[in-house]
Design a protein around this motif. Structure first.
Motif, PDB file in Angstrom:
ATOM      1  N   TRP A 139       0.815  -1.208   0.000  1.00 34.55           N
ATOM      2  CA  TRP A 139       0.000   0.000   0.000  1.00 34.55           C
ATOM      3  C   TRP A 139       0.853   1.264   0.000  1.00 34.55           C
ATOM      4  O   TRP A 139       1.991   1.272   0.466  1.00 34.55           O
ATOM      5  CB  TRP A 139      -0.984   0.004   1.167  1.00 34.55           C
ATOM      6  N   GLY A 141       0.304   5.506   0.801  1.00 32.97           N
ATOM      7  CA  GLY A 141      -0.600   6.548   1.266  1.00 32.97           C
ATOM      8  C   GLY A 141      -0.384   6.864   2.727  1.00 32.97           C
ATOM      9  O   GLY A 141       0.683   6.620   3.276  1.00 32.97           O
ATOM     10  N   SER A 142      -1.426   7.379   3.357  1.00 31.26           N
ATOM     11  CA  SER A 142      -1.352   7.767   4.760  1.00 31.26           C
ATOM     12  C   SER A 142      -2.329   6.951   5.594  1.00 31.26           C
ATOM     13  O   SER A 142      -3.514   6.872   5.274  1.00 31.26           O
ATOM     14  CB  SER A 142      -1.666   9.260   4.914  1.00 31.26           C
ATOM     15  N   THR A 175       4.768   5.127   3.127  1.00 32.13           N
ATOM     16  CA  THR A 175       3.978   6.154   3.789  1.00 32.13           C
ATOM     17  C   THR A 175       4.901   7.237   4.348  1.00 32.13           C
ATOM     18  O   THR A 175       6.105   7.256   4.050  1.00 32.13           O
ATOM     19  CB  THR A 175       3.110   5.522   4.899  1.00 32.13           C
ATOM     20  N   LEU A 207      -5.440   6.535  -0.727  1.00 30.78           N
ATOM     21  CA  LEU A 207      -4.513   5.433  -0.479  1.00 30.78           C
ATOM     22  C   LEU A 207      -4.731   4.365  -1.545  1.00 30.78           C
ATOM     23  O   LEU A 207      -5.865   4.100  -1.949  1.00 30.78           O
ATOM     24  CB  LEU A 207      -4.733   4.849   0.914  1.00 30.78           C
TER      25      LEU A 207
END
Length: 253
Positions: A139, A141-142, A175, A207
């Motif tokens: 993944w 993103g945040s 991240t 995300l």
């Protein structure tokens, strides 16, 4: 002549009415009905058809239609031109239809599926898909996106982390360092969870997740979570390639 007109696509009654109009210039529907032995309602119907085919014209005088047949050398050429236009339109429609059918057939054989959800229901659906696949989850993103979307740190822990640990699912995340504020989500133990950190904070409220032959996009817009999940092996392979390239470019902690 009757036979040739039928060969051009005119119906029997159209032929009879058309020939009656040619033989009686500027005749009225009533006169045509008498000449052909057809009912006036039938004559009116087929006169409209002949007009659409550009074989006759009419003018209205004192509430009566006066029919003017177009000279055959001109009218029949116009009729053939109109039929050719219809053939061309039909050919274009067939091409479009075949393209659509081929596209649908390809999508069907490739097994692609697309899901779109909103709200917490969408997040739960995506989590079920992620974990039930029993594949490594990659993944970008945040993590704060999920925490905000589900209503807090504790809820996310119950919804995802507990189940992930029970199943032993491995995650690899790209991240920012803000995730370190949440020890339960940032500890890297037994190789089941690993991160590479971006130099700057990931402030985009979205995300991307990649698992098996699927990809999942999460976003948070006006406090409303949205999820798009695509099951497509080629798309997943392409995005996994980009993930691996970015992962390799970031320093290992």
């Amino acid at each position: 002549m009757d036979k040739e007109l039928r060969a051009l696509g005119l119906e029997d009654k159209e032929v009879k009415i058309y020939l009656a109009c040619l033989a009686n210039d500027a005749s009225t529907p009533t006169q045509v009905a008498k000449l052909t032995g057809l009912k006036r309602a039938t004559v009116y119907f087929y006169l409209e058809r002949l007009k659409e085919k550009r074989l006759i014209e009419w003018e209205v005088h004192k509430a009566r239609k006066h029919i003017s047949p177009i000279p055959p050398h001109k009218g029949l050429k116009r009729y053939i031109a109109k039929k050719q236009e219809e053939v061309n339109r039909s050919e274009n429609l067939v091409k479009q239809l075949l393209t659509h059918i081929e596209k649908v057939a390809h999508e069907k054989t490739s097994g692609s599926k697309v899901y779109h959800y909103e709200g917490e229901e969408g997040i739960r659906f995506a989590i079920d898909k992620l974990l039930s696949s029993r594949k490594v989850i990659y993944w970008i993103g945040s993590m704060e996106l999920f925490i905000a979307a589900v209503g807090g740190e504790e809820e996310w822990h119950k919804m995802f982390t507990v189940r992930r640990l029970e199943l032993g699912t491995v995650t690899r995340g790209i991240t920012d360092r803000r995730i370190l504020k949440y020890p339960r989500f940032s500890e890297m133990k037994d190789g089941r969870r690993n991160f590479r950190f971006l130099k700057e904070d990931f402030d985009i409220p979205a995300l991307l997740g990649i698992f098996g032959d699927s990809i999942c996009f999460f976003s948070l817009q006006k406090k409303e979570a949205r999820v798009v999940l695509i099951e497509n092996a080629l798309m997943a392979q392409m995005l996994k390639f980009f993930f691996d390239s970015l992962w390799a470019s970031l320093p290992e902690e």
